[in-house]
Design an enzyme around this catalytic site. Structure first.
Site, PDB file in Angstrom:
ATOM      1  N   HIS A  35      71.001 -10.921   7.856  1.00  0.00           N
ATOM      2  CA  HIS A  35      69.574 -10.884   7.485  1.00  0.00           C
ATOM      3  C   HIS A  35      68.737 -11.785   8.391  1.00  0.00           C
ATOM      4  O   HIS A  35      67.701 -12.286   7.985  1.00  0.00           O
ATOM      5  CB  HIS A  35      69.359 -11.306   6.025  1.00  0.00           C
ATOM      6  CG  HIS A  35      70.287 -10.648   5.053  1.00  0.00           C
ATOM      7  ND1 HIS A  35      69.972  -9.484   4.390  1.00  0.00           N
ATOM      8  CD2 HIS A  35      71.540 -10.982   4.640  1.00  0.00           C
ATOM      9  CE1 HIS A  35      70.984  -9.136   3.609  1.00  0.00           C
ATOM     10  NE2 HIS A  35      71.958 -10.025   3.756  1.00  0.00           N
ATOM     11  N   SER A  54      53.533 -13.936  33.806  1.00  0.00           N
ATOM     12  CA  SER A  54      52.308 -13.369  33.257  1.00  0.00           C
ATOM     13  C   SER A  54      51.209 -13.521  34.301  1.00  0.00           C
ATOM     14  O   SER A  54      51.233 -14.448  35.105  1.00  0.00           O
ATOM     15  CB  SER A  54      51.940 -14.122  31.988  1.00  0.00           C
ATOM     16  OG  SER A  54      50.553 -14.060  31.769  1.00  0.00           O
TER      17      SER A  54
END
Ligand code: ARG
Length: 463
Positions: A156, A277
């Site tokens: 999970h 970026s």
């Protein structure tokens, strides 16, 4: 230019219709398979006495010349032709005159296109298997490197139990190994020859389908000529196999994206497999992994398109089936590209074991081991589980972890606790003790590594 089928019709086809109908834009990549198939066909016609041996030799030489000229760039593909089959036959007829017109005896484009596609996809399957094997090798090598590097294992996406990074990587080796097995298996069904099915009903000539199949490296021939020209299971199966490979790579990609985030910092991707970026100077983006994850959607789309194209088709050949190729070609190109990128990306990333162990020290991932300690001292597991749950709650309240809760606190929860518990719940011990088959202990991971390496050298990989 006069159409091959001129005779039945006399009017010109509309230019838009011609363009719409043609497939040479994407089937020209099968030129090698088309010519090789035609050479085998010419030789079969000769061997069966349907044409003379000299004619068979003439056709073979003509076809071999076309192949050479295409490979050397001397002959350019004419994109005005309907498809690659028409193009090759047209050039052959230009070069050999009436002899070229004999090649299409006892065959049809319906069995020809099925043959070419099977041969093309057989080569693609082999290449994908080769790349997968290389990737499994690389993943397994990296796993060996980190076979004792402790990290948190998750369920999970919550920290669950300590594992090793090597163990985690080996899970991917197992998935990719099954992918190789799946491709090997579907290749068996793909590798039967449809040629000689002709348009759909077989032929009146005394042909020898087995002769042709053997020359082209097939294991057998399709038993029913109607099925031979209308079966596209081999395309759908390959697409299914590729979709599963992509699903595996996509899950791996997702973890790579997570692991290389500042939040995890379990690995650092090499500069050669990241991008920056245009505005944020601090960024190092896992674009390759993201793109692989993204391209998985496109491959699923190819599989769905083909299944949808096929679902309503009556037997035998229908022109709809020309829609089989673009998707499966695109998926082959895509998966090969993704595998190549993955091989490089996995080979070059740097693991950051100190961060992995730091993460493993938080989150009470040794709570199961604490419960197992009490079980070994005689408590039933459920009782031990409950006591340990209360101890975890107490630690959370005190802001400490299991390793530094004082012994008297343990003893007041259950008198079976003793000071040897601390050794038992150390992360290294937790890993070391998981010796069950397939488990996370170093010895167990070493056994997994050895099995995978030996499977890579076995033709029938999972046997
Ligand atoms: N270009 C066609 C295809 O890809 C070849 C088969 C054409 N057969 C026919 N009967 N029109 O399916």
């Amino acid at each position: 230019m006069e159409k091959m089928w001129a005779g039945r019709t006399s009017g010109e086809t509309d230019a838009v219709a011609d363009d719409f109908n043609s497939s040479i834009r994407f089937d020209s990549r099968m030129y090698r398979q088309d010519i090789t198939g035609s050479i085998a066909h010419a030789q079969m016609l000769g061997a069966c006495g349907i044409i003379t041996p000299e004619e068979a030799d003439g056709l073979t030489a003509g076809l071999a010349g076309i192949l050479d000229d295409l490979e050397s760039g001397k002959l350019k593909i004419d994109y005005g032709c309907e498809d690659i089959h028409m193009f090759v036959e047209q050039v052959l007829t230009q070069r050999t005159g009436d002899l070229g017109k004999k090649l299409h005896t006892a065959r049809s484009r319906n069995d020809q296109v099925a043959l070419d596609t099977r041969m093309y996809l057989r080569d693609e399957t082999d290449e994908i298997i080769k790349l997968l094997k290389e990737l499994v090798g690389v993943v397994t090598d990296r796993a060996e490197e980190y076979k004792s590097c402790v990290m948190p294992g998750y369920t999970h996406l919550q920290r669950a139990q300590p594992i090793t990074f090597g163990h985690h990587l080996m899970a991917y080796s197992m998935m990719l190994l099954r992918d190789i097995d799946r491709l090997t298996d579907s290749r068996r069904r793909l590798n039967v020859s449809p040629i000689g099915s002709c348009a759909l009903a077989g032929t009146t000539y005394m042909t020898n389908r087995a002769f042709e199949a053997e020359k082209l490296g097939f294991d057998g021939v399709c038993m029913n000529s109607i099925d031979g020209v209308s079966d596209r299971d081999f395309c759908a199966e390959l697409l299914g196999d590729i979709a599963i490979i992509m699903m595996h790579l996509s899950r791996f990609s997702e973890e790579i994206v997570l692991w290389s985030s500042w939040e995890f910092k379990f690995i650092e991707l090499s500069d050669s497999f990241t991008t920056g970026s245009s505005i944020m100077p601090q960024k190092k983006n896992p674009d390759m992994a993201e793109l692989v994850r993204g391209k998985t959607g496109r491959v699923y789309g190819d599989l769905m398109s083909l299944l949808t194209v096929l679902k309503g088709l009556p037997l035998a050949y229908n022109k709809d089936m020309q829609e089989d190729k673009e998707g499966v070609f695109d998926s082959c190109d895509t998966v090969k590209m993704c595998l190549k990128v993955f091989i490089g990306m996995i080979r070059t990333f740097k693991a950051l074991p100190e961060n992995m162990i730091k993460a493993a020290q938080k989150g009470f991932i040794n709570a199961t081991d604490l419960a197992d300690y009490l079980v070994r001292k005689g408590l039933p597991f459920r009782t031990a589980y409950k006591i340990c749950g209360q101890i975890v709650a107490e630690c959370i309240e005190r802001g400490c972890v299991l390793e530094n809760l004082p012994l008297e606190r343990y003893k007041s929860a259950c008198e079976l606790f003793d000071k040897d518990l601390y050794d038992d719940i150390s992360l290294a011990k937790c890993v070391e003790k998981r010796i069950s088959y397939g488990g996370t202990s170093v010895a167990s991971v070493e056994a997994q590594i050895a099995s995978v390496r030996s499977a890579l050298n076995t033709p029938d990989i999972l046997k």
